[in-house]
Design a protein around this motif. Structure first.
Motif, PDB file in Angstrom:
ATOM      1  N   LEU A   1      44.694 -50.284 -83.696  1.00  0.00           N
ATOM      2  CA  LEU A   1      43.418 -50.897 -83.570  1.00  0.00           C
ATOM      3  C   LEU A   1      43.093 -51.007 -82.182  1.00  0.00           C
ATOM      4  O   LEU A   1      41.885 -50.495 -81.836  1.00  0.00           O
ATOM      5  N   THR A   2      44.074 -51.270 -81.334  1.00  0.00           N
ATOM      6  CA  THR A   2      43.625 -51.131 -79.774  1.00  0.00           C
ATOM      7  C   THR A   2      43.202 -49.576 -79.623  1.00  0.00           C
ATOM      8  O   THR A   2      42.406 -49.252 -78.666  1.00  0.00           O
ATOM      9  N   ALA A   3      44.124 -48.571 -80.226  1.00  0.00           N
ATOM     10  CA  ALA A   3      44.000 -47.257 -79.424  1.00  0.00           C
ATOM     11  C   ALA A   3      42.323 -46.726 -80.157  1.00  0.00           C
ATOM     12  O   ALA A   3      41.825 -45.916 -79.628  1.00  0.00           O
ATOM     13  N   ALA A   4      42.218 -47.541 -81.267  1.00  0.00           N
ATOM     14  CA  ALA A   4      40.795 -47.267 -81.977  1.00  0.00           C
ATOM     15  C   ALA A   4      39.615 -47.624 -81.188  1.00  0.00           C
ATOM     16  O   ALA A   4      38.625 -46.775 -80.862  1.00  0.00           O
ATOM     17  N   ALA A   5      39.859 -48.922 -80.609  1.00  0.00           N
ATOM     18  CA  ALA A   5      38.861 -49.332 -79.648  1.00  0.00           C
ATOM     19  C   ALA A   5      38.650 -48.679 -78.392  1.00  0.00           C
ATOM     20  O   ALA A   5      37.447 -48.486 -77.742  1.00  0.00           O
ATOM     21  N   CYS A   6      39.755 -48.116 -77.866  1.00  0.00           N
ATOM     22  CA  CYS A   6      39.866 -47.371 -76.766  1.00  0.00           C
ATOM     23  C   CYS A   6      38.969 -46.054 -77.053  1.00  0.00           C
ATOM     24  O   CYS A   6      38.352 -45.460 -76.138  1.00  0.00           O
ATOM     25  N   LEU A   7      39.202 -45.278 -78.201  1.00  0.00           N
ATOM     26  CA  LEU A   7      38.535 -44.099 -78.637  1.00  0.00           C
ATOM     27  C   LEU A   7      37.207 -44.355 -78.501  1.00  0.00           C
ATOM     28  O   LEU A   7      36.257 -43.602 -78.019  1.00  0.00           O
ATOM     29  N   ILE A   8      36.534 -45.245 -79.112  1.00  0.00           N
ATOM     30  CA  ILE A   8      35.083 -45.703 -79.077  1.00  0.00           C
ATOM     31  C   ILE A   8      34.635 -45.954 -77.845  1.00  0.00           C
ATOM     32  O   ILE A   8      33.456 -45.401 -77.423  1.00  0.00           O
ATOM     33  N   THR A   9      35.262 -46.467 -77.080  1.00  0.00           N
ATOM     34  CA  THR A   9      34.941 -46.786 -75.588  1.00  0.00           C
ATOM     35  C   THR A   9      34.712 -45.596 -74.994  1.00  0.00           C
ATOM     36  O   THR A   9      33.651 -45.248 -74.154  1.00  0.00           O
ATOM     37  N   ILE A  10      35.875 -44.416 -75.092  1.00  0.00           N
ATOM     38  CA  ILE A  10      35.530 -43.326 -74.230  1.00  0.00           C
ATOM     39  C   ILE A  10      34.470 -42.563 -74.727  1.00  0.00           C
ATOM     40  O   ILE A  10      33.944 -41.860 -74.171  1.00  0.00           O
ATOM     41  N   VAL A  11      34.196 -42.638 -76.013  1.00  0.00           N
ATOM     42  CA  VAL A  11      33.101 -41.971 -76.641  1.00  0.00           C
ATOM     43  C   VAL A  11      31.851 -42.571 -75.837  1.00  0.00           C
ATOM     44  O   VAL A  11      30.812 -41.561 -75.415  1.00  0.00           O
ATOM     45  N   PHE A  12      31.598 -43.580 -75.909  1.00  0.00           N
ATOM     46  CA  PHE A  12      30.407 -44.197 -75.329  1.00  0.00           C
ATOM     47  C   PHE A  12      30.161 -43.902 -73.726  1.00  0.00           C
ATOM     48  O   PHE A  12      29.192 -43.984 -73.277  1.00  0.00           O
ATOM     49  N   HIS A  13      31.404 -44.101 -73.327  1.00  0.00           N
ATOM     50  CA  HIS A  13      31.334 -43.854 -71.684  1.00  0.00           C
ATOM     51  C   HIS A  13      30.956 -42.133 -71.301  1.00  0.00           C
ATOM     52  O   HIS A  13      30.083 -41.951 -70.517  1.00  0.00           O
ATOM     53  N   ALA A  14      31.391 -41.316 -72.358  1.00  0.00           N
ATOM     54  CA  ALA A  14      30.916 -40.033 -72.275  1.00  0.00           C
ATOM     55  C   ALA A  14      29.361 -39.587 -72.325  1.00  0.00           C
ATOM     56  O   ALA A  14      28.675 -39.174 -71.760  1.00  0.00           O
ATOM     57  N   ARG A  15      28.917 -40.354 -73.459  1.00  0.00           N
ATOM     58  CA  ARG A  15      27.484 -40.431 -73.706  1.00  0.00           C
ATOM     59  C   ARG A  15      26.610 -41.191 -72.745  1.00  0.00           C
ATOM     60  O   ARG A  15      25.638 -40.315 -72.169  1.00  0.00           O
ATOM     61  N   ILE A  16      27.001 -42.221 -72.123  1.00  0.00           N
ATOM     62  CA  ILE A  16      26.389 -42.750 -71.111  1.00  0.00           C
ATOM     63  C   ILE A  16      26.327 -42.033 -69.745  1.00  0.00           C
ATOM     64  O   ILE A  16      25.246 -41.846 -68.991  1.00  0.00           O
ATOM     65  N   ALA A  17      27.675 -41.444 -69.571  1.00  0.00           N
ATOM     66  CA  ALA A  17      27.622 -40.810 -68.098  1.00  0.00           C
ATOM     67  C   ALA A  17      26.812 -39.506 -68.231  1.00  0.00           C
ATOM     68  O   ALA A  17      26.097 -38.943 -67.357  1.00  0.00           O
ATOM     69  N   ALA A  18      26.753 -38.727 -69.409  1.00  0.00           N
ATOM     70  CA  ALA A  18      25.920 -37.473 -69.408  1.00  0.00           C
ATOM     71  C   ALA A  18      24.418 -37.920 -69.211  1.00  0.00           C
ATOM     72  O   ALA A  18      23.683 -37.130 -68.536  1.00  0.00           O
ATOM     73  N   SER A  19      23.924 -39.065 -69.699  1.00  0.00           N
ATOM     74  CA  SER A  19      22.697 -39.361 -69.963  1.00  0.00           C
ATOM     75  C   SER A  19      22.316 -39.879 -68.589  1.00  0.00           C
ATOM     76  O   SER A  19      21.180 -39.356 -67.805  1.00  0.00           O
ATOM     77  N   ALA A  20      23.277 -40.493 -67.718  1.00  0.00           N
ATOM     78  CA  ALA A  20      22.923 -40.965 -66.484  1.00  0.00           C
ATOM     79  C   ALA A  20      22.692 -39.938 -65.419  1.00  0.00           C
ATOM     80  O   ALA A  20      21.860 -39.863 -64.584  1.00  0.00           O
TER      81      ALA A  20
END
Length: 226
Positions: free
Chosen positions: A193-212
């Motif tokens: 469960l924690t690994a899934a949460a980590c994966l979701i966070t990394i995906v959002f991080h990549a998306r926001i970083a690219a847009s910023a």
């Protein structure tokens, strides 16, 4: 992607290719703006030409009437920059539901394991949550200012740059959250469960970083308010 071949004897397409290379921002909007300019140039050239099809003199005169790339680009870039800023602000606003989901998954996993996360880790989570809430609030304000209100109030010139750095801060918060979640995954027994949460966070991080990053680039370009 290979760039379309520009006919050597087509001044309008050559003019539009130079403009396209100068502009930066959301691809769909840029294509739409260039297509509208193409239609305008062709209509003007037809009006100026004595024949049914515009001749080269009429085409060149139409280009002169619309102005060179150096004059057109700042106005076009203004709209692209605002659109990119709004896109970044909307993306940043996703940070709060993302973190809520992630930490809910972590709480589930720790509760299932019958223990709680160490206090230092909970302090880090609290600070990252506060930082995420602040960036989401700034993004919401930026989105409001660049929306309907932008038609009635002057838009601060530095607002796109503020949105860009707000997005960068949100991306950093998500990156740190991912590291925190990795640490939590080591401490809990129900690590999937924690690994899934980590994966979701990394995906959002990549998306926001690219847009910023795209927003920072647009915000540094010269613009002319219409």
């Amino acid at each position: 992607m290979k760039a379309p071949e520009i006919p050597a004897d087509d001044p309008i397409e050559a003019h539009l290719a130079d403009l396209t290379a100068t502009l930066h921002g959301p691809a769909r909007l840029k294509i739409q703006m260039v297509d509208e300019l193409r239609e305008g140039l062709l209509d003007t050239a037809r009006e100026l030409s004595p024949d049914a099809e515009p001749d080269r003199d009429a085409v060149r005169q139409a280009i002169r009437q619309f102005g060179p790339v150096a004059e057109l680009a700042p106005t076009f870039q203004h709209e692209l920059t605002i659109t990119q800023a709004r896109h970044t602000a909307r993306t940043v606003m996703l940070i709060i539901p993302c973190l809520l989901v992630c930490w809910y998954l972590v709480e589930l996993s720790t509760h299932a394991a019958g223990h709680r996360l160490p206090d230092p880790l909970q302090v880090v989570v609290a600070h990252l949550g506060g930082l995420a809430a602040l960036t989401a609030l700034l993004a919401a304000v930026s989105l409001s200012v660049t929306g309907t209100l932008a038609r009635r109030l002057p838009l601060p010139q530095q607002l796109p740059l503020v949105v860009a750095w707000t997005g960068t801060t949100a991306a950093v918060a998500l990156g740190l959250s991912a590291l925190t979640l990795i640490t939590a995954a080591v401490l809990v027994t129900n690590w999937p469960l924690t690994a899934a949460a980590c994966l979701i966070t990394i995906v959002f991080h990549a998306r926001i970083a690219a847009s910023a990053r795209a927003c920072r680039h647009c915000a540094r370009l010269p613009v002319t308010a219409p």
